[in-house]
Motif scaffolding. Sequence first.
Motif, PDB file in Angstrom:
ATOM      1  N   VAL A   1       0.875  -1.178   0.000  1.00 51.97           N
ATOM      2  CA  VAL A   1       0.000   0.000   0.000  1.00 51.97           C
ATOM      3  C   VAL A   1       0.914   1.232   0.000  1.00 51.97           C
ATOM      4  O   VAL A   1       2.027   1.198   0.543  1.00 51.97           O
ATOM      5  N   MET A   2       0.443   2.284  -0.615  1.00 48.62           N
ATOM      6  CA  MET A   2       1.287   3.472  -0.792  1.00 48.62           C
ATOM      7  C   MET A   2       0.837   4.596   0.148  1.00 48.62           C
ATOM      8  O   MET A   2      -0.344   4.949   0.192  1.00 48.62           O
ATOM      9  N   PHE A   3       1.819   5.128   0.877  1.00 45.54           N
ATOM     10  CA  PHE A   3       1.579   6.301   1.709  1.00 45.54           C
ATOM     11  C   PHE A   3       2.051   7.535   0.928  1.00 45.54           C
ATOM     12  O   PHE A   3       3.221   7.639   0.568  1.00 45.54           O
ATOM     13  N   ASP A   4       1.140   8.455   0.658  1.00 48.90           N
ATOM     14  CA  ASP A   4       1.433   9.645  -0.139  1.00 48.90           C
ATOM     15  C   ASP A   4       1.159  10.881   0.711  1.00 48.90           C
ATOM     16  O   ASP A   4       0.013  11.116   1.140  1.00 48.90           O
ATOM     17  N   THR A   5       2.194  11.691   0.942  1.00 48.31           N
ATOM     18  CA  THR A   5       2.039  12.865   1.807  1.00 48.31           C
ATOM     19  C   THR A   5       1.236  13.969   1.150  1.00 48.31           C
ATOM     20  O   THR A   5       0.603  14.782   1.835  1.00 48.31           O
TER      21      THR A   5
ATOM     22  N   PRO B   1      -5.975   4.393  -1.748  1.00 44.61           N
ATOM     23  CA  PRO B   1      -6.936   3.282  -1.691  1.00 44.61           C
ATOM     24  C   PRO B   1      -6.535   2.046  -2.479  1.00 44.61           C
ATOM     25  O   PRO B   1      -7.059   0.968  -2.234  1.00 44.61           O
ATOM     26  N   GLY B   2      -5.638   2.137  -3.419  1.00 52.55           N
ATOM     27  CA  GLY B   2      -5.291   0.992  -4.257  1.00 52.55           C
ATOM     28  C   GLY B   2      -4.315   0.048  -3.589  1.00 52.55           C
ATOM     29  O   GLY B   2      -3.563   0.414  -2.674  1.00 52.55           O
ATOM     30  N   VAL B   3      -4.320  -1.195  -4.057  1.00 51.08           N
ATOM     31  CA  VAL B   3      -3.385  -2.227  -3.601  1.00 51.08           C
ATOM     32  C   VAL B   3      -2.402  -2.514  -4.721  1.00 51.08           C
ATOM     33  O   VAL B   3      -2.801  -2.730  -5.868  1.00 51.08           O
TER      34      VAL B   3
ATOM     35  N   VAL C   1      10.653  10.786  -1.170  1.00 46.58           N
ATOM     36  CA  VAL C   1      10.280  11.736  -0.134  1.00 46.58           C
ATOM     37  C   VAL C   1       8.766  11.885  -0.039  1.00 46.58           C
ATOM     38  O   VAL C   1       8.192  11.863   1.047  1.00 46.58           O
ATOM     39  N   ILE C   2       8.073  11.976  -1.143  1.00 49.53           N
ATOM     40  CA  ILE C   2       6.622  12.185  -1.137  1.00 49.53           C
ATOM     41  C   ILE C   2       5.878  10.867  -0.910  1.00 49.53           C
ATOM     42  O   ILE C   2       4.903  10.816  -0.163  1.00 49.53           O
ATOM     43  N   GLN C   3       6.326   9.807  -1.511  1.00 52.25           N
ATOM     44  CA  GLN C   3       5.650   8.519  -1.414  1.00 52.25           C
ATOM     45  C   GLN C   3       6.532   7.498  -0.704  1.00 52.25           C
ATOM     46  O   GLN C   3       7.753   7.507  -0.853  1.00 52.25           O
ATOM     47  N   LYS C   4       5.854   6.603   0.040  1.00 47.83           N
ATOM     48  CA  LYS C   4       6.568   5.548   0.758  1.00 47.83           C
ATOM     49  C   LYS C   4       5.722   4.275   0.712  1.00 47.83           C
ATOM     50  O   LYS C   4       4.603   4.243   1.226  1.00 47.83           O
ATOM     51  N   PRO C   5       6.213   3.193   0.101  1.00 46.70           N
ATOM     52  CA  PRO C   5       5.435   1.946   0.032  1.00 46.70           C
ATOM     53  C   PRO C   5       5.534   1.167   1.348  1.00 46.70           C
ATOM     54  O   PRO C   5       6.574   1.152   2.008  1.00 46.70           O
ATOM     55  N   VAL C   6       4.451   0.523   1.719  1.00 43.98           N
ATOM     56  CA  VAL C   6       4.409  -0.348   2.907  1.00 43.98           C
ATOM     57  C   VAL C   6       4.151  -1.772   2.417  1.00 43.98           C
ATOM     58  O   VAL C   6       3.081  -2.064   1.875  1.00 43.98           O
TER      59      VAL C   6
ATOM     60  N   PRO D   1      -5.497  -1.436   2.480  1.00 42.36           N
ATOM     61  CA  PRO D   1      -5.355  -0.028   2.884  1.00 42.36           C
ATOM     62  C   PRO D   1      -6.098   0.299   4.174  1.00 42.36           C
ATOM     63  O   PRO D   1      -5.556   0.966   5.064  1.00 42.36           O
ATOM     64  N   ARG D   2      -7.342  -0.166   4.318  1.00 41.64           N
ATOM     65  CA  ARG D   2      -8.099   0.091   5.544  1.00 41.64           C
ATOM     66  C   ARG D   2      -7.498  -0.665   6.724  1.00 41.64           C
ATOM     67  O   ARG D   2      -7.448  -0.162   7.848  1.00 41.64           O
ATOM     68  N   LEU D   3      -7.017  -1.873   6.456  1.00 43.14           N
ATOM     69  CA  LEU D   3      -6.405  -2.668   7.523  1.00 43.14           C
ATOM     70  C   LEU D   3      -5.162  -1.977   8.072  1.00 43.14           C
ATOM     71  O   LEU D   3      -4.972  -1.886   9.294  1.00 43.14           O
ATOM     72  N   TYR D   4      -4.321  -1.483   7.168  1.00 42.30           N
ATOM     73  CA  TYR D   4      -3.111  -0.786   7.624  1.00 42.30           C
ATOM     74  C   TYR D   4      -3.458   0.527   8.308  1.00 42.30           C
ATOM     75  O   TYR D   4      -2.858   0.899   9.322  1.00 42.30           O
ATOM     76  N   ARG D   5      -4.445   1.244   7.778  1.00 38.41           N
ATOM     77  CA  ARG D   5      -4.826   2.532   8.347  1.00 38.41           C
ATOM     78  C   ARG D   5      -5.379   2.372   9.765  1.00 38.41           C
ATOM     79  O   ARG D   5      -5.111   3.187  10.651  1.00 38.41           O
TER      80      ARG D   5
END
Length: 284
Positions: free
Chosen positions: A36-40, A47-49, A60-65, A104-108
């Motif tokens: 899942v992608m964290f975008d600042t 929301p996408g997988v 710097v702007i995006q970080k994958p989990v 995404p919801r699970l990680y959030r």
Amino acid sequence: MDKALGRLSGAAGTLAVATFTANTCLYTVDGGERAVMFDTLRGGILPGVINEGTHFMIPVIQKPVIMDVRTKAREIPSVTGTKDLQMVNIKLRVLWRPVIESLPRLYRELGTDFDERVLPSIGNEVLKSVVAQYNAEELLSKRGEVSDRIKKELIKRGEQFYLTLDDVAITHLTFGREYMKAIEAKQVASQEAERQQWVVKKAEQERQAVVTRAEGEAEAALIITSAMEKTGNAIIEVRRIDAAKEIAGKLANSRNITYLPSGAGGSGAGGGGGPGLLLGIDAK
């Protein structure tokens, strides 16, 4: 020479840029994983997988989990009470995996350690609620039914936390010392009761045998009495002769029996000799 050095430095610069881009702008999702992608700039988790493979990101702007989506096994222990207030130690083996579409919801909501937060909690909750509806004896005699109910309830609870439970099984089930002692005492009492029943049956059979034997003897006596009434003492004489033959046969075959005639038999013509003697001689 200067042109060659310029070309070499240009190539080195291009290689450095490519290396930097590969290290900072590309990432790989391995087999059995999703990301899942964290975008600042766009408000956090997108929301996408992201599926398996190599993907591009903005440094710097995006970080994958990266998250593991393979099926895993987990053991859930619990100490709970039965309907008849007996304490029972029970363990469940759960095969689980996260719902990929809900990552995404699970990680959030739960982070990456969602299994540590969710499975022990819902496992103990379901175990206590289901086990409390059965007596201790029913947990043993209806183990399959109890396992099915636990599985059904646990799957329903897991769906609320975006988890899929592929299998749920009871692997360990023991009771407290007091209950185990009670079971042993009950088994001993049952065995003693069975032994007493066997003794009673044996006595009844022996009584029936005695009755049957007595009836046979009584019937034989009636037959003998009837025969004596018809023939007089003839049957008694026949029995006496048969007994004498049997005794004579045994004496004839014995080497240690000696017959001594009466000493008075040779004294005079008018003397009545007494019966002779049978002596048992010890060969030792």
